[in-house]
Design an enzyme around this catalytic site. Sequence first.
Site, PDB file in Angstrom:
ATOM      1  N   CYS A   1       0.635  -1.340  -0.055  1.00  0.00           N
ATOM      2  CA  CYS A   1      -0.021   0.018   0.116  1.00  0.00           C
ATOM      3  C   CYS A   1       0.831   1.287  -0.019  1.00  0.00           C
ATOM      4  CB  CYS A   1      -0.920  -0.012   1.057  1.00  0.00           C
ATOM      5  SG  CYS A   1      -2.382   0.964   1.228  1.00  0.00           S
TER       6      CYS A   1
ATOM      7  N   HIS B   1      -3.770  -5.248  -0.319  1.00  0.00           N
ATOM      8  CA  HIS B   1      -3.725  -5.841   1.147  1.00  0.00           C
ATOM      9  C   HIS B   1      -3.730  -7.218   1.324  1.00  0.00           C
ATOM     10  CE1 HIS B   1      -3.546  -1.939   3.299  1.00  0.00           C
ATOM     11  NE2 HIS B   1      -4.212  -1.520   2.364  1.00  0.00           N
TER      12      HIS B   1
ATOM     13  N   GLU C   1      -2.440  -9.114   3.841  1.00  0.00           N
ATOM     14  CA  GLU C   1      -2.793  -9.306   5.059  1.00  0.00           C
ATOM     15  C   GLU C   1      -4.414  -9.426   5.280  1.00  0.00           C
ATOM     16  OE1 GLU C   1      -1.972  -6.475   4.030  1.00  0.00           O
ATOM     17  OE2 GLU C   1      -3.308  -4.917   5.205  1.00  0.00           O
TER      18      GLU C   1
END
Lengths: 375, 1092
Positions: free
Chosen positions: A266, A350, A352
């Site tokens: 990001c 993202h 994650e």
Amino acid sequence: MKAILALENGIWYEGEAAGAPGQTGGEVVFNTSMTGYQEILTDPSYAGQIVTMTAPEVGNYGVANADPESRGTQVAGFIVREESAIASNWRSQGTLRDYLVANNIVAISGIDTRALTRVLRSAGVMRGVIATGDADPSALIDRAQALPSMEGSDLVLGVTCERAFDWEPATSPQDEFAPTAVRRKRRNLRIAAYDYGMKWNILRRFNAYGCDVRVFPATAPASELLTAGPDGVFLSNGPGDPAVLSYAISSATHLIDADVPVFGICLGHQILSLAMGGDTYKLKFGHRGANHPVKELETGKVEITSQNHGFAVDPDSLPKDVKITHLNLYDGTVEGLRHTKQPVFCVQYHPEAAPGPHDADYLFNQFVEEMERRA
Amino acid sequence: MPKRTDLKRILVIGSGPIVIGQACEFDYSGTQACKALKAEGLEVVLVNSNPATIMTDPEIADRTYVEPLTSEILESIIAREKPDAILPTVGGQTALNLAVQLGELGILKKYRVELIGASLDAIKIAEDRLLFRDAMTEIGIATPNSRYVKSMTEAFDAIEPIGFPIIIRPSFTLGGVGGGIAYNIEEFREIAQRGLSLSPVHEVLLEESVIGWKEFELEVMRDRADNFVVICSIENVDPMGVHTGDSITVAPALTLTDREYQRMRDIARRIIRRVGVETGGSNIQFAINPDDGRIVVIEMNPRVSRSSALASKATGFPIAKIAAKLALGYTLDEIPNDITRLTPASFEPTIDYIVVKVPRWAFEKFPRADRTLTTQMKSVGEVMAIGRTFKEAFMKAFRSLELGRGNMLFAKSGGRINATANVEAEDDDSALQRSLAVPNDQRIWSLFRAFERGWALEEIHRLTKIDRWFLTQFQQLVELRTQAMLVGLRGISPDLMRSLKRAGFGDWQIGSMLGADEEAVRAARVEQGLKPAYKRIDTCAAEFESFTPYLYGTYEKECEADPTPRQKVVILGSGPNRIGQGIEFDYCCVHAAFALREDGFETVMINCNPETVSTDYDTVDRLYFEPLSFEDVAAIIAREQEGGGDVSIVVQYGGQTPLNLALPLQRAGIRILGTSPDSIDLAEDRERFSKLLWDLGIPQAPSGTATSPEEAREVALKIGFPLVVRPSYVLGGRAMAIVYDMAALDRYMMTAVQASPERPVLIDKFLEDAVELDVDAVADATGAVVIGGIMEHIEEAGIHSGDSSCVVPPYRVAARHVEQIRDYTRRIARALNVIGLMNTQFAIKEDTIYVLEVNPRASRTVPYLSKATGVPLAKVAARVMVGRTLAQLGLTEDLQVSGVFVKTPVFPFVRFPGVDTILGPEMKSTGEVMGGAQTFGSAFAKAQLAAGVKLPSHGAVFISVSNHDKPAVVQIARDLKGLGFELVATRGTANFLRAHGIDAEIVFKVNEGRPHVGDEILNHRIQLVINTPLGRESFFDDKFVRRTAMMQQVPCITTLTGAAAAVYAIRALNTEGLTVRSLQEYHADLALSHKP
Ligand SMILES: Nc1ncnc2c1ncn2[C@@H]1O[C@H](COP(=O)(O)OP(=O)(O)O)[C@@H](O)[C@H]1O
Ligand SMILES: Nc1ncnc2c1ncn2[C@@H]1O[C@H](COP(=O)(O)OP(=O)(O)O)[C@@H](O)[C@H]1O
Ligand SMILES: [Mg+2]
Ligand SMILES: [Mg+2]
């Protein structure tokens, strides 16, 4: 208690107060994820932003101690269509309302969030103010117009850690719901990570893949990270405009030449791009949600990704030795890059998740393999 | 990956007749799939035995076989068509099971046809519960502990390791038929027995119960590049233990944290990979323990399903269409999203509204049926409603159900609850507790009752296990109602009114809560400036622009309807499927839409049934997914009128639902196309209608009306028994009965109906042993009338037209009678000034032709007749309604057929243990099939086969008929002998036959000793049962005989006319055999080809 949301373009909505009393201002954005409001509230990338959930029923499952993405809430304000009166889930430790009040987040409910979303979609994100109690809309509109714009302001300094520390898994342990990671039998790898407003789930994932992470403030010089001789360096997500973060960009430049595996997510991806000589620009209304299709160009496979960014990398600005690895199938924007000479790669979205699908979890493994090849 | 180039011709298998658990959602999916394949330039061959489907319209596929769905018939079609591949994933469990059979019989190999969409192995792993469980264990995914057993002894051994309660489910049965939950050894013995006998492979799975856990479904898709997306998550409000088809469900899932949701998504992905569904959609069901989050997988359906249809309607993502393209080799990212146009299908829809689905049952048709809800689906239809909040969607759903007072969840001010929810205010608490603890079709009303009585939420949760979040929503609705009742209509503040409307309360509901009428509430509301806004369903929560006007109403600020100034026709749909009003009416609505769209009108559809083609946003220019209540319909029309351009509506096509709105809408100044509401009323109003027929000199069975038991007796004395009695304004012969004496009449008037001046009871002379016929015709404004066909019923008058088989052209009726019927039909149509469709039922008795009833509207037989004649009657009528003449449409003569076409109904009896299978004037069938051939015998045989009735070619026939029927059974018996059958009969019948020189072996009745007829059936000694209901007399054992036969799948014929037809069929089977032919071929035969 009643509440008002006023936008800089003069539109205002009346609804109910749904959090702490008071006034708050920020850039109004919308997120289309249908679950994960607690992760969103606690994601430092939302610093300075008032988040609207497009999903209409919010708060149903309450809040859980295991789910925050940072030490506390980070959004400037919160907007929902319908606030749940109760929290119903075995994991829940309280209601959304209590959580917002406890964290002093001003929120509004009961407004036509779809109408608001359509405004932001067509006019672009804009500044806005939420005020509870009786307030004069036109005064609020003036206040909104007076807010600093996100472009050109450094929001990272407000959310990065003060001093370096080693991530303690105990702070917020991996949960049973996460995908199982291939644990390394060899020694734990050591990652030095820049914290521009890092989401905890990134740390949890590194940990799951058998990595120890030392977290550094955004302003720490690259040399400080490299002295310990880490197996790899990570640049985290974070809020705001990357172009103004000169200190971060220059450290990134050092890292790229340091011939150490580097991974960015990001904001980290944007900083690396700038460091590699590319440019960034502001998107009209950004990408915020958990359903964006991203294509990995090498394999042609599509991942459903978790997204949260208002700026993007200009593909035409990139030098030869940087190749685009991922594209967004909605609007063709750049989602991933790799340096052709250096072990450097990064993604705009993202992996994650938290909230969102786990399709891109393989990127952590990729970074780990990158590090192992050299360790 | 680009499209495969090796596929040229695809065989698509449809799902056959509408049955419980497999309804018109498969017409919706199948039609989408066929269209998609054709659009890709493939040659589509379709087989489906159900003529009342859009997919069997001749233009949807290149060749359409309306033939029985059996492996033999499919082999002949495959031999004839030589398809490259078969798509078995859009025809429900029926198509999957057939695909498996074709594979196991080596037919696929023999003709080198490939299965696309799902491989044989994938289907087996998903459908065979043992293979599925093992596959799951192998990849470390938990399933409820279970055992497979093939016998009762094995079953009893399995009890100990599993423990009660035990879930029992037979493999390879539809919608869980024969399954159930056993709490004790007795129930266990009964259900396991039944399961073993009903499973085609005589296997049942005994499974650990997770009753009370939360139930979720994911609709997922995968392409051949292994891209995977979740289209929609669905949460069941009713916890595990109630079949998803019988559960109130909501999309998206509302009570899961992101972590739990993503875990479920990860598991789904691993499952679809492991099962090996390479391309297409699947439905995966999960159970989650509410106390600790433990998750188990319940099942996976490797095909489109009822839930995938719901998911498509809920999200705007056309799963079946995309699945078909994936089967051709495309990948998700190569297919555009229709609604946003600019973005690809490789994404996960996100929605900014709440969708609620509520099932609709038909227990009123089966008074003896057990109303508890278990693992076996019992509902016949469903409604879906959309709102910005759960409360709004939920309340709209109940408005959509069309239960009359039953739409009302709350106790009326004063107390008594509607009949449908027969939970009365005076019910004691223990009754209420039972109704909450044991799931049943009325539980939701009980739940509201409990809140109204101030029961604690925790107590209700303990009893129902329904998630507290949903209970809180219900409680808030009850609180809103209480607030409103405190102040009354006059006292309602703008804020409260707004809260009520935003919570989805209908004007009518508010009215009946406050003892005001709907109009007064509307006035108050409008005064406060409250009217619905319309939002778009766009798959992306407004992140991108939507190009498809797929709309729902809600009380919000911004309206996105933006109506056009074009000339519009609004078509009112038929709401939830129910017995008597099903897919046939949706078929007609869709045809109206197609025709008028072709003719350049802007078509607007209003409907609330997620299973249908009419609610596919592709079908019309503008789709409003809204309840069919006056409030909602009027609001939509008003909004459309704001666009300018003239707005008129079609009420003829959606069955009784729109007809009930016709007068109010006309009073509201809305133009109604075609036959005027007054003509409709004229036909429905017995007194007016009798007068009309009298003036026309057309005979009608002597009749009268009664608003009280006393009046009924007078009428009876005047016309004499037997009588047909029924309430007025009903469809499907609701609450209709034949009474043979005063006692029965009184009983009917006292118990069966609440007669009243505005709803009188209709009393007709019952025409015994009369031949019944159905006639569908189209009439235009010039008075021209074209008769679509004259359909002779196989069963005599007295068996509901929807429940009797019928044949076109007639096969027994004298030519002069046919001519007279044509003449009557024309004159009636003109007298009623019919513009559009008209359905008439006649009965012929002793050379006189009586009119039974006239329905100036679309009828159940229109689709079947259209398939037989090749002329889309509903389209023709739609064009006539907007001013074209039949002559302009090239229709100058009555329609012809080439060949013989038989329509046969299918019944849900197998799902309702203890319910008798005899037929009467009250309709009980859920669907129908069609059989076509050159002779009546073959056509009837095919229709029977398609309906699942396997007529024997030899063996023993058991005959037991009422005295009234004995003379007529002689010829049938003689014919059966002639065909080489042995005869077995009960003493009375046997003696009668012997007296006529036909010898028949005598067998005991059930109460006469053993071995009795039941034993003989179980011992497979009897291959066919002819048993007519014993009219006035009633032997308590004949129901038992009929049910035993049904459970053993021994054909059981309950009328002599049916038996006579069966004789034709058996003869044909033994001599002609069955051949297949496409509709297109039949239609090509017709010398004069009509062009609509
Ligand atoms: N082990 C179980 N315990 C409790 N309820 C169950 C169990 N398995 C299934 N059910 C219930 O039975 C219903 C039907 O089971 P399912 O496997 O979906 O069969 P079908 O093929 O008929 O859909 C489910 O929707 C669920 O509510
Ligand atoms: N007078 C009658 N004599 C014999 N049978 C009748 C008579 N009236 C109705 N029936 C039987 O009852 C069935 C249902 O009646 P009908 O008027 O068609 O009701 P619906 O409107 O439900 O179709 C008919 O199909 C017919 O078989
Ligand atoms: Mg199921
Ligand atoms: Mg199933």
